[in-house]
Design a protein around this motif. Structure first.
Motif, PDB file in Angstrom:
ATOM      1  N   THR B   9       0.842  -1.194   0.000  1.00  0.00           N
ATOM      2  CA  THR B   9       0.000   0.000   0.000  1.00  0.00           C
ATOM      3  C   THR B   9       0.878   1.245   0.000  1.00  0.00           C
ATOM      4  OG1 THR B   9      -1.842  -1.130   1.031  1.00  0.00           O
ATOM      5  CG2 THR B   9      -1.736   1.254   1.352  1.00  0.00           C
ATOM      6  N   VAL B  10       0.481   2.197  -0.834  1.00  0.00           N
ATOM      7  CA  VAL B  10       1.247   3.436  -0.963  1.00  0.00           C
ATOM      8  C   VAL B  10       0.423   4.586  -0.392  1.00  0.00           C
ATOM      9  CG1 VAL B  10       2.297   5.075  -2.605  1.00  0.00           C
ATOM     10  CG2 VAL B  10       2.399   2.579  -3.048  1.00  0.00           C
ATOM     11  N   LEU B  11       0.927   5.209   0.673  1.00  0.00           N
ATOM     12  CA  LEU B  11       0.228   6.367   1.235  1.00  0.00           C
ATOM     13  C   LEU B  11       0.679   7.601   0.480  1.00  0.00           C
ATOM     14  CD1 LEU B  11      -1.638   7.467   3.563  1.00  0.00           C
ATOM     15  CD2 LEU B  11       0.494   8.083   4.729  1.00  0.00           C
ATOM     16  N   ARG B  12      -0.239   8.175  -0.271  1.00  0.00           N
ATOM     17  CA  ARG B  12       0.113   9.355  -1.072  1.00  0.00           C
ATOM     18  C   ARG B  12      -0.496  10.605  -0.456  1.00  0.00           C
ATOM     19  NH1 ARG B  12      -3.437   8.851  -6.599  1.00  0.00           N
ATOM     20  NH2 ARG B  12      -5.487   9.053  -5.664  1.00  0.00           N
ATOM     21  N   PRO B  13      -0.017  11.786  -0.894  1.00  0.00           N
ATOM     22  CA  PRO B  13      -0.563  13.026  -0.348  1.00  0.00           C
ATOM     23  C   PRO B  13      -2.044  13.126  -0.660  1.00  0.00           C
ATOM     24  CG  PRO B  13       1.421  13.460  -1.660  1.00  0.00           C
ATOM     25  CD  PRO B  13       1.030  12.046  -1.905  1.00  0.00           C
ATOM     26  N   ALA B  33       3.179  -7.819  -7.243  1.00  0.00           N
ATOM     27  CA  ALA B  33       2.475  -7.486  -6.007  1.00  0.00           C
ATOM     28  C   ALA B  33       1.183  -6.754  -6.349  1.00  0.00           C
ATOM     29  CB  ALA B  33       3.364  -6.594  -5.123  1.00  0.00           C
ATOM     30  N   GLU B  34       0.266  -6.760  -5.397  1.00  0.00           N
ATOM     31  CA  GLU B  34      -0.931  -5.926  -5.559  1.00  0.00           C
ATOM     32  C   GLU B  34      -0.594  -4.573  -4.953  1.00  0.00           C
ATOM     33  OE1 GLU B  34      -4.558  -7.438  -3.733  1.00  0.00           O
ATOM     34  OE2 GLU B  34      -5.285  -5.356  -3.557  1.00  0.00           O
ATOM     35  N   VAL B  35      -0.644  -3.528  -5.776  1.00  0.00           N
ATOM     36  CA  VAL B  35      -0.311  -2.195  -5.292  1.00  0.00           C
ATOM     37  C   VAL B  35      -1.589  -1.413  -5.039  1.00  0.00           C
ATOM     38  CG1 VAL B  35       0.874  -0.030  -5.825  1.00  0.00           C
ATOM     39  CG2 VAL B  35       1.896  -2.214  -6.528  1.00  0.00           C
ATOM     40  N   ARG B  36      -1.759  -0.965  -3.784  1.00  0.00           N
ATOM     41  CA  ARG B  36      -2.933  -0.159  -3.437  1.00  0.00           C
ATOM     42  C   ARG B  36      -2.489   1.276  -3.200  1.00  0.00           C
ATOM     43  NH1 ARG B  36      -5.709  -3.471   1.576  1.00  0.00           N
ATOM     44  NH2 ARG B  36      -6.105  -5.403   0.408  1.00  0.00           N
ATOM     45  N   LEU B  37      -3.227   2.222  -3.767  1.00  0.00           N
ATOM     46  CA  LEU B  37      -2.961   3.637  -3.480  1.00  0.00           C
ATOM     47  C   LEU B  37      -3.965   4.103  -2.444  1.00  0.00           C
ATOM     48  CD1 LEU B  37      -2.401   5.038  -7.084  1.00  0.00           C
ATOM     49  CD2 LEU B  37      -0.674   4.709  -5.309  1.00  0.00           C
ATOM     50  N   THR B  38      -3.464   4.764  -1.409  1.00  0.00           N
ATOM     51  CA  THR B  38      -4.394   5.279  -0.404  1.00  0.00           C
ATOM     52  C   THR B  38      -3.935   6.671   0.019  1.00  0.00           C
ATOM     53  OG1 THR B  38      -5.576   4.731   1.640  1.00  0.00           O
ATOM     54  CG2 THR B  38      -3.201   4.331   1.624  1.00  0.00           C
ATOM     55  N   ASP B  39      -4.703   7.297   0.882  1.00  0.00           N
ATOM     56  CA  ASP B  39      -4.290   8.577   1.444  1.00  0.00           C
ATOM     57  C   ASP B  39      -4.676   8.593   2.918  1.00  0.00           C
ATOM     58  OD1 ASP B  39      -7.007   9.141   1.530  1.00  0.00           O
ATOM     59  OD2 ASP B  39      -6.966  10.292  -0.332  1.00  0.00           O
ATOM     60  N   GLY B  49      -5.057  -5.992   5.617  1.00  0.00           N
ATOM     61  CA  GLY B  49      -4.669  -6.873   4.513  1.00  0.00           C
ATOM     62  C   GLY B  49      -3.410  -6.465   3.795  1.00  0.00           C
ATOM     63  N   SER B  50      -2.801  -5.330   4.193  1.00  0.00           N
ATOM     64  CA  SER B  50      -1.564  -4.898   3.532  1.00  0.00           C
ATOM     65  C   SER B  50      -0.358  -5.576   4.171  1.00  0.00           C
ATOM     66  CB  SER B  50      -1.388  -3.377   3.662  1.00  0.00           C
ATOM     67  OG  SER B  50      -2.375  -2.712   2.913  1.00  0.00           O
ATOM     68  N   ASP B  51       0.573  -6.026   3.315  1.00  0.00           N
ATOM     69  CA  ASP B  51       1.810  -6.629   3.811  1.00  0.00           C
ATOM     70  C   ASP B  51       2.906  -5.576   3.987  1.00  0.00           C
ATOM     71  OD1 ASP B  51       1.203  -9.637   3.629  1.00  0.00           O
ATOM     72  OD2 ASP B  51       0.543  -8.829   1.680  1.00  0.00           O
ATOM     73  N   ALA B  52       2.814  -4.537   3.155  1.00  0.00           N
ATOM     74  CA  ALA B  52       3.850  -3.502   3.218  1.00  0.00           C
ATOM     75  C   ALA B  52       3.205  -2.147   3.000  1.00  0.00           C
ATOM     76  CB  ALA B  52       4.912  -3.743   2.135  1.00  0.00           C
ATOM     77  N   LEU B  53       3.856  -1.111   3.537  1.00  0.00           N
ATOM     78  CA  LEU B  53       3.355   0.259   3.396  1.00  0.00           C
ATOM     79  C   LEU B  53       4.498   1.164   2.970  1.00  0.00           C
ATOM     80  CD1 LEU B  53       1.103   2.425   3.925  1.00  0.00           C
ATOM     81  CD2 LEU B  53       2.007   2.597   6.257  1.00  0.00           C
ATOM     82  N   TRP B  67      -3.371   2.102  13.063  1.00  0.00           N
ATOM     83  CA  TRP B  67      -2.541   0.971  13.480  1.00  0.00           C
ATOM     84  C   TRP B  67      -3.338  -0.284  13.878  1.00  0.00           C
ATOM     85  CZ3 TRP B  67       2.123  -0.422  12.478  1.00  0.00           C
ATOM     86  CH2 TRP B  67       2.765  -1.402  13.246  1.00  0.00           C
ATOM     87  N   PRO B  68      -4.455  -0.140  14.654  1.00  0.00           N
ATOM     88  CA  PRO B  68      -5.196  -1.354  15.050  1.00  0.00           C
ATOM     89  C   PRO B  68      -5.667  -2.176  13.853  1.00  0.00           C
ATOM     90  CG  PRO B  68      -5.899   0.536  16.344  1.00  0.00           C
ATOM     91  CD  PRO B  68      -5.019   1.068  15.260  1.00  0.00           C
ATOM     92  N   ALA B  69      -5.844  -1.535  12.701  1.00  0.00           N
ATOM     93  CA  ALA B  69      -6.329  -2.259  11.519  1.00  0.00           C
ATOM     94  C   ALA B  69      -5.208  -2.967  10.756  1.00  0.00           C
ATOM     95  CB  ALA B  69      -7.056  -1.294  10.583  1.00  0.00           C
ATOM     96  N   ALA B  70      -3.951  -2.689  11.134  1.00  0.00           N
ATOM     97  CA  ALA B  70      -2.817  -3.273  10.402  1.00  0.00           C
ATOM     98  C   ALA B  70      -2.643  -4.722  10.845  1.00  0.00           C
ATOM     99  CB  ALA B  70      -1.551  -2.457  10.669  1.00  0.00           C
TER     100      ALA B  70
END
Lengths: 333, 333
Positions: B9-13, B33-39, B49-53, B67-70
């Motif tokens: 998962t990619v945290l973008r601005p 990999a499955e790449v998710r974009l989020t903010d 469900g994310s393995d990496a951020l 954090w509790p959802a990670a």
């Protein structure tokens, strides 16, 4: 002592109240020579009978007028690196030896040039402009490592600039009287007369040339039009080597990006110069080489040379009056 | 591809219109990999469900709340060198690996520091101030060769600063977690906790330390009162390492001569900060390391690390979460 004593005349600034009116250390030669203090107003009277002249007031043009009275002058030492304001035709044609203060300014000027390069690359100018309006504005800056620079003038100052820039990863080329390769400090040196062809290849252009017939107007309109878009011109040589009107145009309309200027066609820079109002210019007051203690260093260098002269030894820093500078071993070609 | 694919998962601005909204090069990992974009607004939903951020929005504090959802997070990569805004207690205590972008900023920041030193020594700030009133004023400047500097922080950035300053003739000492001698880049390293005793010996003080429990307020009122008169403080680390009120006092009343600041306790620097109005301060907008192309470099570093991770190889730039930085081979002690 007595009648055989040499007469050394010191041309000091007109203002006797100046703290720098008299060079320190003259007592070290006043036993072995008669030391006369004079100023521009009195030099015509004092130069008669003088064997040597120390131009402590280094930009004074007073000597030329007094020249007919110089009946036994053998040596002139100038408290500056550039001798362009001194050399007039009668002096060139004479047997009078001219020495300058080469060496004192090399490192300080090289540091100033590196500072100017970094300040422009990191947009410190923008920082100060934005501070006046308390504006926070993140900008991207430029990496200096890997930038290319051409240094015009392969004398002592140009060489020190080349060495300092090279030490931080700038790729430096020289421009000098004659093209050559395998130069110790520059590697490649191109001919200054071909500057226009070469100048477009560099991010940074530094003028460190003495002012001579060959360098007046060296950086003119066509050269300025040929620079790389956004290039940075740094002038620590002499103002008259750059066509100032063409410079203003190149800064306003491109392709020049920025100019860091310590010297100008007219100094002090006149109030009505457009340079004062251009955002992409840094203006310094002909001071790039003048670090704390510079006057003491200049006086020491003169005293050293005077002691050599009084002892009949060869002088340091003898200027080639035809070329207008001290030819270096390494810059000869 | 299918169910075994890792989720990155990619945290973008928050602003999707930003030209830097999405890191370039994600296509290089989107097959494996499955790449998710989020903010920041959507991270709580996407982190499950994310393995990496990948914290492309590197100063975001959004993760702590989510954090509790990670539920299966194993790796976080930050597009910054400092991880102080990321590290919260639950993350520290977890098994999640944190990597940072150490290396990208070292040389640009070192150049910025050298530029700041030269700009102050040559009074470029005075040049810009005098230009606003078209004033020609010759001043004497300072030689940088032979000056002394203490660099606080012996990580990769501090070391690159030490090497660059040394290359131009500045005498550099380090200040780090533990005192030692014969350091490859610094020679002598004093203990940061003894900074107050040592600081008076240096013309230049550079803070290049990461923000950790040990470096919050490290440069406080007593240290600032103990500096050499006229000393130059440069902060490219974190604002909270310097007591900003004490700094303002030391700049107003001495002994500090000048401060070049790229980081602040609060960023953007608030309009009502007295720093904006002090003549002897240069303010930059947290940009000393951000040379043209920096975002591309940050994205490339992440892609490199992500490919290693997907291939089961060891990661680069693993942060010691207790210390708050990447321990270097050479800075270990």
């Amino acid at each position: 002592m007595s009648e055989s004593r040499q007469v050394i005349t010191v041309l000091r600034p007109a203002d006797p109240e100046s703290p720098h009116s008299i060079p320190p250390g003259l007592d070290q030669i006043s036993d072995s020579a008669e030391v006369r203090l004079t100023d521009a107003e009195h030099i015509a009277g004092d130069i008669a009978g003088s064997d040597a002249l120390f131009l402590w007031d280094f930009f004074s043009g007073a000597l030329q007028e007094a020249w007919p009275a110089a009946d036994r002058l053998k040596w002139i030492h100038v408290a500056a690196a550039g001798v362009d304001t001194l050399l007039f035709d009668e002096l060139r044609a004479s047997d009078v030896t001219v020495t300058n203060s080469q060496g004192i300014f090399d490192r300080p000027i090289a540091e100033w040039v590196l500072g100017a390069i970094l300040a422009e690359a990191k947009d410190f100018h923008g920082n100060f402009r934005l501070k006046t309006t308390k504006t926070w504005d993140h900008r991207e800056t430029t990496r200096v490592q890997g930038a290319t620079a051409i240094v015009i003038g392969t004398g002592a100052i140009g060489r020190e600039i080349a060495r300092l820039l090279t030490s931080v990863g700038v790729n430096v080329t020289g421009a000098g009287r004659t093209a050559r390769e395998n130069d110790e400090d520059f590697g490649v040196v191109v001919a200054s007369e071909d500057l226009e062809e070469h100048v477009g290849g560099y991010d940074i252009i530094v003028n460190a040339a003495p002012l001579t017939a060959a360098t007046v107007g060296l950086i003119g309109a066509t050269t300025l039009a040929a620079v790389k878009p956004g290039a940075h011109l740094i002038n620590i040589g002499r103002g008259a080597s750059v066509d100032e009107n063409a410079l203003i145009t190149a800064l306003r309309e491109g392709p020049l990006g920025f100019a860091s200027l310590d010297v100008f066609e007219e100094e002090p820079l006149p109030q009505d110069s457009a340079l004062w109002e251009l955002e992409n210019v840094m203006i310094a007051s002909h001071m790039s080489g003048d670090v704390h203690g510079w006057r003491d260093s200049l006086a020491e260098l003169f005293i050293d040379n005077a002691q050599r002269w009084l002892d009949g030894k060869s002088l340091f820093n003898v200027v080639d009056k035809d070329r207008g500078y001290v030819p270096g071993k390494r810059s000869a070609s």
